[in-house]
Design a protein around this motif. Sequence first.
Motif, PDB file in Angstrom:
ATOM      1  N   SER B  54      -0.477   4.749  -2.116  1.00  0.00           N
ATOM      2  CA  SER B  54      -1.191   4.273  -0.915  1.00  0.00           C
ATOM      3  C   SER B  54      -0.253   3.935   0.239  1.00  0.00           C
ATOM      4  CB  SER B  54      -2.075   3.043  -1.181  1.00  0.00           C
ATOM      5  OG  SER B  54      -2.944   3.289  -2.242  1.00  0.00           O
ATOM      6  N   VAL B  55       1.062   3.905  -0.011  1.00  0.00           N
ATOM      7  CA  VAL B  55       2.021   3.694   1.080  1.00  0.00           C
ATOM      8  C   VAL B  55       2.796   5.000   1.299  1.00  0.00           C
ATOM      9  CG1 VAL B  55       4.025   2.384   1.893  1.00  0.00           C
ATOM     10  CG2 VAL B  55       2.233   1.242   0.548  1.00  0.00           C
ATOM     11  N   HIS B  56       3.461   5.464   0.231  1.00  0.00           N
ATOM     12  CA  HIS B  56       4.276   6.671   0.339  1.00  0.00           C
ATOM     13  C   HIS B  56       3.548   7.929  -0.133  1.00  0.00           C
ATOM     14  CE1 HIS B  56       7.225   3.391   0.058  1.00  0.00           C
ATOM     15  NE2 HIS B  56       7.943   4.110   0.867  1.00  0.00           N
ATOM     16  N   PHE B  57       2.550   7.759  -0.966  1.00  0.00           N
ATOM     17  CA  PHE B  57       1.833   8.946  -1.441  1.00  0.00           C
ATOM     18  C   PHE B  57       0.388   8.597  -1.745  1.00  0.00           C
ATOM     19  CE2 PHE B  57       3.670   6.973  -5.207  1.00  0.00           C
ATOM     20  CZ  PHE B  57       2.650   7.006  -6.142  1.00  0.00           C
ATOM     21  N   ASP B  58      -0.422   9.665  -1.765  1.00  0.00           N
ATOM     22  CA  ASP B  58      -1.858   9.529  -1.972  1.00  0.00           C
ATOM     23  C   ASP B  58      -2.211  10.579  -3.019  1.00  0.00           C
ATOM     24  OD1 ASP B  58      -4.631   9.891  -1.808  1.00  0.00           O
ATOM     25  OD2 ASP B  58      -4.673   9.314   0.305  1.00  0.00           O
ATOM     26  N   LEU B  59      -2.689  10.131  -4.170  1.00  0.00           N
ATOM     27  CA  LEU B  59      -2.932  11.067  -5.271  1.00  0.00           C
ATOM     28  C   LEU B  59      -4.062  12.057  -4.968  1.00  0.00           C
ATOM     29  CD1 LEU B  59      -2.362   8.806  -8.387  1.00  0.00           C
ATOM     30  CD2 LEU B  59      -0.898  10.624  -7.508  1.00  0.00           C
ATOM     31  N   SER B  60      -4.845  11.767  -3.941  1.00  0.00           N
ATOM     32  CA  SER B  60      -5.866  12.752  -3.578  1.00  0.00           C
ATOM     33  C   SER B  60      -5.246  13.887  -2.754  1.00  0.00           C
ATOM     34  CB  SER B  60      -7.012  12.093  -2.810  1.00  0.00           C
ATOM     35  OG  SER B  60      -6.556  11.619  -1.565  1.00  0.00           O
ATOM     36  N   PHE B  61      -3.994  13.691  -2.302  1.00  0.00           N
ATOM     37  CA  PHE B  61      -3.301  14.729  -1.519  1.00  0.00           C
ATOM     38  C   PHE B  61      -2.379  15.587  -2.386  1.00  0.00           C
ATOM     39  CE2 PHE B  61      -3.081  12.199   2.769  1.00  0.00           C
ATOM     40  CZ  PHE B  61      -4.457  12.251   2.847  1.00  0.00           C
ATOM     41  N   SER B  66       4.351  17.838  -7.905  1.00  0.00           N
ATOM     42  CA  SER B  66       4.974  17.684  -6.584  1.00  0.00           C
ATOM     43  C   SER B  66       5.468  16.257  -6.384  1.00  0.00           C
ATOM     44  CB  SER B  66       3.982  17.996  -5.465  1.00  0.00           C
ATOM     45  OG  SER B  66       3.544  19.314  -5.548  1.00  0.00           O
ATOM     46  N   LEU B  67       4.649  15.290  -6.814  1.00  0.00           N
ATOM     47  CA  LEU B  67       5.052  13.890  -6.680  1.00  0.00           C
ATOM     48  C   LEU B  67       6.342  13.631  -7.459  1.00  0.00           C
ATOM     49  CD1 LEU B  67       4.460  11.024  -5.659  1.00  0.00           C
ATOM     50  CD2 LEU B  67       3.093  10.671  -7.741  1.00  0.00           C
ATOM     51  N   GLY B  68       6.443  14.207  -8.649  1.00  0.00           N
ATOM     52  CA  GLY B  68       7.659  14.057  -9.446  1.00  0.00           C
ATOM     53  C   GLY B  68       8.870  14.656  -8.740  1.00  0.00           C
ATOM     54  N   ARG B  69       8.677  15.886  -8.229  1.00  0.00           N
ATOM     55  CA  ARG B  69       9.806  16.526  -7.530  1.00  0.00           C
ATOM     56  C   ARG B  69      10.204  15.715  -6.301  1.00  0.00           C
ATOM     57  NH1 ARG B  69       6.911  21.325  -8.898  1.00  0.00           N
ATOM     58  NH2 ARG B  69       5.932  21.345  -6.853  1.00  0.00           N
ATOM     59  N   LYS B  70       9.203  15.282  -5.502  1.00  0.00           N
ATOM     60  CA  LYS B  70       9.534  14.555  -4.272  1.00  0.00           C
ATOM     61  C   LYS B  70      10.215  13.227  -4.572  1.00  0.00           C
ATOM     62  CE  LYS B  70       7.746  12.757   0.107  1.00  0.00           C
ATOM     63  NZ  LYS B  70       6.686  12.819   1.124  1.00  0.00           N
ATOM     64  N   SER B  71       9.778  12.539  -5.642  1.00  0.00           N
ATOM     65  CA  SER B  71      10.376  11.243  -5.977  1.00  0.00           C
ATOM     66  C   SER B  71      11.880  11.370  -6.187  1.00  0.00           C
ATOM     67  CB  SER B  71       9.738  10.677  -7.255  1.00  0.00           C
ATOM     68  OG  SER B  71       8.354  10.480  -7.064  1.00  0.00           O
ATOM     69  N   LYS B 131      -0.872  -3.501 -12.405  1.00  0.00           N
ATOM     70  CA  LYS B 131      -2.268  -3.881 -12.168  1.00  0.00           C
ATOM     71  C   LYS B 131      -2.766  -3.327 -10.841  1.00  0.00           C
ATOM     72  CE  LYS B 131      -2.343  -7.803 -15.252  1.00  0.00           C
ATOM     73  NZ  LYS B 131      -2.337  -9.258 -15.429  1.00  0.00           N
ATOM     74  N   GLY B 132      -1.807  -2.867  -9.992  1.00  0.00           N
ATOM     75  CA  GLY B 132      -2.191  -2.225  -8.743  1.00  0.00           C
ATOM     76  C   GLY B 132      -2.015  -0.727  -8.905  1.00  0.00           C
ATOM     77  N   GLY B 133      -1.521  -0.082  -7.882  1.00  0.00           N
ATOM     78  CA  GLY B 133      -1.310   1.356  -7.957  1.00  0.00           C
ATOM     79  C   GLY B 133       0.000   1.683  -8.652  1.00  0.00           C
ATOM     80  N   ILE B 134       0.365   2.952  -8.574  1.00  0.00           N
ATOM     81  CA  ILE B 134       1.606   3.429  -9.180  1.00  0.00           C
ATOM     82  C   ILE B 134       2.783   3.049  -8.281  1.00  0.00           C
ATOM     83  CG2 ILE B 134       2.879   5.527  -9.815  1.00  0.00           C
ATOM     84  CD1 ILE B 134       0.161   6.809 -10.473  1.00  0.00           C
ATOM     85  N   ALA B 135       3.838   2.546  -8.902  1.00  0.00           N
ATOM     86  CA  ALA B 135       5.082   2.260  -8.180  1.00  0.00           C
ATOM     87  C   ALA B 135       6.201   3.014  -8.870  1.00  0.00           C
ATOM     88  CB  ALA B 135       5.370   0.764  -8.171  1.00  0.00           C
ATOM     89  N   GLN B 190       5.558  18.383   3.602  1.00  0.00           N
ATOM     90  CA  GLN B 190       5.283  16.953   3.410  1.00  0.00           C
ATOM     91  C   GLN B 190       5.327  16.572   1.932  1.00  0.00           C
ATOM     92  OE1 GLN B 190       4.278  13.125   3.142  1.00  0.00           O
ATOM     93  NE2 GLN B 190       4.628  14.052   5.151  1.00  0.00           N
ATOM     94  N   LEU B 191       4.727  17.386   1.095  1.00  0.00           N
ATOM     95  CA  LEU B 191       4.552  16.994  -0.306  1.00  0.00           C
ATOM     96  C   LEU B 191       5.724  17.376  -1.198  1.00  0.00           C
ATOM     97  CD1 LEU B 191       0.792  17.878  -0.936  1.00  0.00           C
ATOM     98  CD2 LEU B 191       1.796  15.691  -0.216  1.00  0.00           C
ATOM     99  N   ASP B 192       6.502  18.354  -0.766  1.00  0.00           N
ATOM    100  CA  ASP B 192       7.516  18.894  -1.678  1.00  0.00           C
ATOM    101  C   ASP B 192       8.775  19.292  -0.910  1.00  0.00           C
ATOM    102  OD1 ASP B 192       8.592  19.738  -4.029  1.00  0.00           O
ATOM    103  OD2 ASP B 192       7.159  21.354  -4.401  1.00  0.00           O
TER     104      ASP B 192
END
Lengths: 324, 324
Positions: B54-61, B66-71, B131-135, B190-192
Motif C-alpha cells: 500500500s506504500v511501495h506496491f499494490d498487489l492488485s497491480f 515481479s514483486l520478488g524481482r523488484k524487491s 497483522k497489517g499488510g506485507i512488509a 514500474q513493476l520490474d
Amino acid sequence: MRLAELGEFGLIDRIKKNVAASPSVLLGIGDDAAALVPAPECVTLITCDMLLESVHFDLSFCDPESLGRKSLSVNLSDLAAMGAHPRQFLLGIALGKEVPIEFMDRFMAGVLEQAERFGATLVGGDTCASKGGIAISITALGEQRPELVLKRSGARPGDLICLSGTVGDAAAGLVALRQGVREGFLVSRQLDPTPRVAAGVALAEGGLATAMIDVSDGVLGDLGHIREMSGVGARLELAKLPLSDEYRAACGDDPYALALSGGEDYELLFCIAPGKRGEVEALFAKLALRLSVIGEITATPEVKLVTPGGGVYAPGHGGFDHFG
Amino acid sequence: MRLAELGEFGLIDRIKKNVAASPSVLLGIGDDAAALVPAPECVTLITCDMLLESVHFDLSFCDPESLGRKSLSVNLSDLAAMGAHPRQFLLGIALGKEVPIEFMDRFMAGVLEQAERFGATLVGGDTCASKGGIAISITALGEQRPELVLKRSGARPGDLICLSGTVGDAAAGLVALRQGVREGFLVSRQLDPTPRVAAGVALAEGGLATAMIDVSDGVLGDLGHIREMSGVGARLELAKLPLSDEYRAACGDDPYALALSGGEDYELLFCIAPGKRGEVEALFAKLALRLSVIGEITATPEVKLVTPGGGVYAPGHGGFDHFG
C-alpha cells in the motif's frame, strides 16, 4: 514537530549527526550504500530481525528508548550466539507521517545508546512512511575468525547443556504487562533485554563451546534447533533450570511451562565438553553472569525432560512459531 | 496451503532448499547469523531497502514474481550506483498467516531468479507474521576495491552529467496502473525495473565516473544529492533528457515534469570528466544501453534547467520525500 514537517532527508540528517565515526567504516550514512572495511582473516557475521508494532511490541507497554535498545539487542544477541564482535548495523524504519519527531529522537537515542555500549556503528538504512503501524528492520554485522565461529551443529553426545542468566522472565514479563503491570524485573526483562555479547565472544575465543544459540524462541524450541542441526538428543533436568525469584513468584503452579517455551530471554544456550566445565565456570564468575548446567546431549534424537521427582515432564508446546 | 499450516520453520526450510551454495558464503541460512568470506583487498558495500504494501506496491497491480524481482532490484541498483559487484543478501518478510503458500513460492521464485541473474546469494533473513499488510526488507551486500568505489561527492565543475536508459517511464507506468492499464513498456518499467549492475561496475572499474547515484527519487532529487555532497551546481538541457516513445505518448503537455521528478527508474545518473566521453560512449555501446549527456556540473550551487527554446524551466517539485 511531526515527521511530515521534518521530511525524509531532514530526518536522515538528524540521525546522521549523532553517529560517531569508526575505523571499520569507510563510508557511512549518505551514499547509496555504506562501505565497510573487513578485518583481516575474519569472516563477516550478519543477521537481520524485523520488529512490528502490535506483533513484537506495543507502544502502550514500552517507552521509545527501550524499544530502540531492544531493536538492536535482539540482533546483537544473534551475533553473540555466533561468538562475533559487533561492528556495524543498518536500520530500516517505517512509520506514520503524523508520528512526533520526539518519538524518533527518543527511539534513536535508545538505539545509539545500545550501539555505543556494544561497539556497533550505524552505517545506513532506510526510512519510509507507513500506512499501518511502525515496522523496524535491523541488520547487524559482526566479525570473528572463521575457526572460532560457533554454530548450532557442533553438539556431541555427552556435552553438557548450559544456560546464561535465567529463563522465563521475558515471557512472564509479557503476561504481567498484559495484566497492567508497568515496571519491575520481569517487565524490564521483556522490554529491555541484555544481549550476552561478552559471554558469547569469550566462549568462542576460549574454544569453550561446541554449539550455541540464543534463547529467542524458548529453551525447548532453541534447543530443538541445536538438536536438529547436530543430529542429537537431549536430557534436561528441570530442577536445574535457572529461574529468578520474581519468575517463581509469578509463574503459578507450573514453574516449567514458560521457562521452557517462553521466548525473548536472549540468554545463551550452549553445549560444552564436560572437561571444559571448570573453565566455563571461571569465565562466568569473571563476567558476574549466572551459569547453569541444565542437562546433557544424548545420542538418541529425542528430548527427555526429567522432573525433580525423577518423572517425565510433557511440555505443552515446543517454542514460538510466527505462523503457528 | 496457508502459511499457518506450513509454519515459520517449514517456510524457512522451503526457501532454503532453493538456495545455491557460493564460495563467498561460509554459513548460509540455518544459524543465528550467516558467515560471509570477504574478498581480499575489497570493502563491503551494504544497503537496505524496505517495501511496504500500500506504500511501495499494490498487489492488485503486480504479480508475486515481479514483486520478488523488484524487491531485490532496488537494492542491487544501490550497489550498482557504488560500482560494486553484488554478492549476498538477506530478506526479511512479514505477512499474514492467511497468505497462501503459493504467494510466497512465487515471490521467492522472483527473488531468486533476480539473485541468480545478478550473482547474489540469499544468506539469511527473518520471517514473521504481520497483522497489517506485507512488509519486505532486503539488505544487499556487494564488494569492490576501495579506490574504485563511486560516491556522490566526487562531481567537479565542468563534468558532464550522464544518464543510462530513459527516465520518467516508471512514474508514467504508475499513472497508467492507477488508470487500469496492466501491461506494456511503462507498466513493466514500474513493476520490474532492471538494476544497471554491469554499467555501474564497468564505470567504476574503468575509472570513468567522478560521482554516481541511482535514480530512485527522480532525476532532480538524485542530482540534488550529488550536488549537495559535491558542493556544486548543475545546468541541465531538457532537450537532452532521454525519453522513451511510450513516455512521450503518455506524458501530456509537459514532457519534463515526470521525467525530472518521477522516481523508480533505477537508471544510473553519473558525472564524467569531458575527456572520458568517448570511452563511456564505447562502454555503453558494448552494453547495448542508451547513454545520454544531459548537462554539466557548474561551480555555483544552483540547478538551471534550460528548455529547448533556451528559456528556464521551473519544476513543480524536486523529488520524492517519503514524509513530504
